[in-house]
Each structure stands twice: as C-alpha cells, then as structure tokens.
Write an enzyme that holds these catalytic residues in place. Sequence first.
Site, PDB file in Angstrom:
ATOM      1  N   HIS A 164       0.863  -1.184   0.000  1.00  0.00           N
ATOM      2  CA  HIS A 164       0.000   0.000   0.000  1.00  0.00           C
ATOM      3  C   HIS A 164       0.898   1.232   0.000  1.00  0.00           C
ATOM      4  O   HIS A 164       2.134   1.118  -0.086  1.00  0.00           O
ATOM      5  CB  HIS A 164      -0.931  -0.028   1.218  1.00  0.00           C
ATOM      6  CG  HIS A 164      -0.220  -0.291   2.513  1.00  0.00           C
ATOM      7  ND1 HIS A 164       0.650   0.595   3.084  1.00  0.00           N
ATOM      8  CD2 HIS A 164      -0.232  -1.382   3.337  1.00  0.00           C
ATOM      9  CE1 HIS A 164       1.118   0.095   4.206  1.00  0.00           C
ATOM     10  NE2 HIS A 164       0.614  -1.108   4.392  1.00  0.00           N
TER      11      HIS A 164
ATOM     12  N   HIS B 293       4.068   1.318   2.177  1.00  0.00           N
ATOM     13  CA  HIS B 293       5.228   0.648   1.576  1.00  0.00           C
ATOM     14  C   HIS B 293       5.829   1.513   0.457  1.00  0.00           C
ATOM     15  O   HIS B 293       7.043   1.609   0.325  1.00  0.00           O
ATOM     16  CB  HIS B 293       4.823  -0.710   0.993  1.00  0.00           C
ATOM     17  CG  HIS B 293       4.292  -1.694   1.993  1.00  0.00           C
ATOM     18  ND1 HIS B 293       2.983  -2.095   2.010  1.00  0.00           N
ATOM     19  CD2 HIS B 293       4.892  -2.350   3.013  1.00  0.00           C
ATOM     20  CE1 HIS B 293       2.801  -2.971   2.982  1.00  0.00           C
ATOM     21  NE2 HIS B 293       3.947  -3.142   3.616  1.00  0.00           N
TER      22      HIS B 293
ATOM     23  N   GLY C  20       9.269   1.249   8.700  1.00  0.00           N
ATOM     24  CA  GLY C  20       8.248   2.238   9.040  1.00  0.00           C
ATOM     25  C   GLY C  20       8.149   2.479  10.539  1.00  0.00           C
ATOM     26  O   GLY C  20       8.273   1.538  11.331  1.00  0.00           O
TER      27      GLY C  20
ATOM     28  N   GLN D  35       9.229  -2.681  16.604  1.00  0.00           N
ATOM     29  CA  GLN D  35      10.032  -3.455  15.643  1.00  0.00           C
ATOM     30  C   GLN D  35      11.261  -2.656  15.214  1.00  0.00           C
ATOM     31  O   GLN D  35      12.373  -3.199  15.121  1.00  0.00           O
ATOM     32  CB  GLN D  35       9.173  -3.803  14.431  1.00  0.00           C
ATOM     33  CG  GLN D  35       9.961  -4.362  13.255  1.00  0.00           C
ATOM     34  CD  GLN D  35       9.064  -4.816  12.132  1.00  0.00           C
ATOM     35  OE1 GLN D  35       8.496  -5.885  12.200  1.00  0.00           O
ATOM     36  NE2 GLN D  35       8.924  -4.000  11.099  1.00  0.00           N
TER      37      GLN D  35
ATOM     38  N   ARG E 219      -3.429  -5.112   6.786  1.00  0.00           N
ATOM     39  CA  ARG E 219      -4.579  -5.716   7.467  1.00  0.00           C
ATOM     40  C   ARG E 219      -5.863  -4.910   7.265  1.00  0.00           C
ATOM     41  O   ARG E 219      -6.954  -5.448   7.439  1.00  0.00           O
ATOM     42  CB  ARG E 219      -4.293  -5.865   8.964  1.00  0.00           C
ATOM     43  CG  ARG E 219      -3.282  -6.970   9.255  1.00  0.00           C
ATOM     44  CD  ARG E 219      -3.173  -7.227  10.754  1.00  0.00           C
ATOM     45  NE  ARG E 219      -2.485  -8.473  11.037  1.00  0.00           N
ATOM     46  CZ  ARG E 219      -1.169  -8.596  11.143  1.00  0.00           C
ATOM     47  NH1 ARG E 219      -0.399  -7.543  11.002  1.00  0.00           N
ATOM     48  NH2 ARG E 219      -0.618  -9.767  11.391  1.00  0.00           N
TER      49      ARG E 219
HETATM   50  P1  AMP Z   1       4.738  -5.139   6.560  1.00  0.00           P
HETATM   51  O1  AMP Z   1       4.585  -5.517   5.129  1.00  0.00           O
HETATM   52  O2  AMP Z   1       3.458  -4.770   7.231  1.00  0.00           O
HETATM   53  O3  AMP Z   1       5.581  -6.124   7.330  1.00  0.00           O
HETATM   54  O4  AMP Z   1       5.572  -3.793   6.569  1.00  0.00           O
HETATM   55  C1  AMP Z   1       6.772  -3.670   5.878  1.00  0.00           C
HETATM   56  C2  AMP Z   1       7.388  -2.342   6.235  1.00  0.00           C
HETATM   57  O5  AMP Z   1       6.492  -1.295   5.878  1.00  0.00           O
HETATM   58  C3  AMP Z   1       7.652  -2.207   7.732  1.00  0.00           C
HETATM   59  O6  AMP Z   1       8.885  -1.544   7.916  1.00  0.00           O
HETATM   60  C4  AMP Z   1       6.503  -1.362   8.199  1.00  0.00           C
HETATM   61  O7  AMP Z   1       6.784  -0.608   9.354  1.00  0.00           O
HETATM   62  C5  AMP Z   1       6.300  -0.457   6.995  1.00  0.00           C
HETATM   63  N1  AMP Z   1       4.941   0.095   6.990  1.00  0.00           N
HETATM   64  C6  AMP Z   1       3.777  -0.583   7.100  1.00  0.00           C
HETATM   65  N2  AMP Z   1       2.744   0.262   7.120  1.00  0.00           N
HETATM   66  C7  AMP Z   1       3.257   1.513   7.040  1.00  0.00           C
HETATM   67  C8  AMP Z   1       2.696   2.831   7.011  1.00  0.00           C
HETATM   68  N3  AMP Z   1       1.399   3.028   7.093  1.00  0.00           N
HETATM   69  N4  AMP Z   1       3.534   3.871   6.918  1.00  0.00           N
HETATM   70  C9  AMP Z   1       4.885   3.693   6.847  1.00  0.00           C
HETATM   71  N5  AMP Z   1       5.477   2.478   6.865  1.00  0.00           N
HETATM   72  C10 AMP Z   1       4.673   1.407   6.950  1.00  0.00           C
END
Ligand code: AMP
Length: 279
Positions: free
Chosen positions: A34, A37, A147, A153, A187
């Site tokens: 999204h 990312h 993020g 994390q 999610r």
């Molecule tokens: P995920 O695919 O949810 O494991 O996230 C992958 C990376 O994208 C992680 O470093 C998250 O912190 C970052 N991330 C997820 N959602 C957001 C958001 N809304 N804004 C900025 N970074 C994000």
Amino acid sequence: MRVFRKISELRQFISEQRFLNKSIGFVPTMGALHSGHSELLRVARNQSDIVVCSIFVNPTQFNNQEDLINYPRTTDRDIELLKAVECDALFLPEADEIYKEETRLKFNFGWLESTMEGLHRPGHFNGVAVVVSKLFHIVNPDFAYFGQKDLQQLAIIKQLVKDLSFPVSIISVPTVRESSGLAKSSRNERLSIEGKNIAAHINKSLAQLESQLLSGISFDEYKSESINYLKDKGIEVEYLELVDSETMKAVSNKLNDNSVALCIAAVVEGIRLIDNRIF
Ligand code: AMP
C-alpha cells in the site's frame, strides 16, 4: 524489474551490482503493498542506486496460525506497484527457500521486547529478528528502510544491527495514513468500509490523548478514559502505553525533551491493528 525466487540468484545479482559500485537500498515487506510501503520505496529510490524489495509472509513471526492463513496476499498487484515506484529487484521466496530446516537460534532483546508487541505476541520478535538477519545476509544492503508504524520493531531492528554489527544504516520512515488518520496497513484490506470508519477513531483518540498529555494531565489519569472511548466506538484495546520512543520503556508523562510515543494495539471487526504517535 527483476524478480528472484532463489537466494543464489539474488546473491548473484547483488554481487554484480556491488562490483559496479552501486549502493543497495532494501525494503523488507510481507506484501499486500500500500502507500505506506510505497513511501519506504520512494525514500529508498532517492537514496540508493539499486532498490531491492522483499515480499515474504514470514511464518515464524506469527503467533496466531489463523492470522497467518488470513494474511492478505496480492502478489500481482504488488508487482505492478513495485514497477510504478521503479523498484529494481523483488525477492519473492517460498517459505522453504528461507527455512530449509527449523531455526534453532533464539534472540532475547530483554526489556525491549518485554512490553507491548513482545508481551502480547510471544515469539514474534524472535521470528522478525531471524528473518531480518537472514534477509540482511542475503541482500547485504547499505540502507534498509522500516516504518515508524511498527515502532517497537524499529527499536528491535536497530538493536539487532548494533549487536550483530550488520554494515547497514537503518532509515526510519514516518507513518503514512488515510485521510481519516487511519494508519495504512495490509490488514486494513480485511476491514469493511464501516470497520475502516470505526478504526479511524484509534488515531483520533491518540491525538486527543497527546494533547491532554501536553497540557500536563498524567497518562494514568486519561488512559482508561481513552480505552472506554474506543470501547464505545466498538474497538477493543489490547494495550495502550506511553513509552520513551527509543528505549520503549514505559513513562508516566512527557517530562523532558526525550521524545515519547503513545502506542496502541486494538481489535476492530476481529482484525488486530497497531498504531502510535510520537511527540
Ligand atoms: P509489513 O509488510 O506490514 O511487514 O511492513 C513492511 C514495512 O512497511 C515495515 O517496515 C513497516 O513498518 C512499513 N509500513 C507498514 N505500514 C506503514 C505505514 N502506514 N507507513 C509507513 N510504513 C509502513
């Protein structure tokens, strides 16, 4: 964009780029990409010669099998998004490529994981640290982008990099939100439109709480009021904490110049969401 499913093939590509003196920026994800990312990828694109993204729904960081099974997978759409942001390489391994056999190594981040996500999702950060270590060894990036939405994390990854001397700079990227204030999350795809409207109250309540804290009211005084406010909206709060934004240690108020973070995990329509506000 090159797509690699095998570690050996990605390693070959990376060593070719290193030979050409290219810097490598890495964005690890679990897919269902999204605009949060995209922002990480955009920052990486500006800073690094070669941008590598990984999509891997890491089974070892899920403490709930149902959550793993239901995690959204939208690979074709993800590939389109990655091409649009000019990502150079996508690493898209199957689970048995990453975990040839069960990992025995166990991480213990002490107090960094004794609260919030670490407390409520046993084994989660061990799974994160193992997979991120493996990915760092495979991709060998100069910069890796994470993020702030996953603030704990981020603290764990910074500690991991320090403790194991990974030659990588960790770049943190602010949370991207819907216009309603709802933090973008893979999610969210599982929420109804009504659920998304309800979930927007999570950030609203954190913003209210932040202004109360800045006006001198102590966290303990206002915490249960916030939890009840969210409950009235149909949101079940799993935890709500005020912590030092670097150490993740609980604080009772914003007393000095250290930046603090309000961190929350809450359930809407059976979907567990996390968010935070740093101030
Ligand atoms: P995920 O695919 O949810 O494991 O996230 C992958 C990376 O994208 C992680 O470093 C998250 O912190 C970052 N991330 C997820 N959602 C957001 C958001 N809304 N804004 C900025 N970074 C994000």
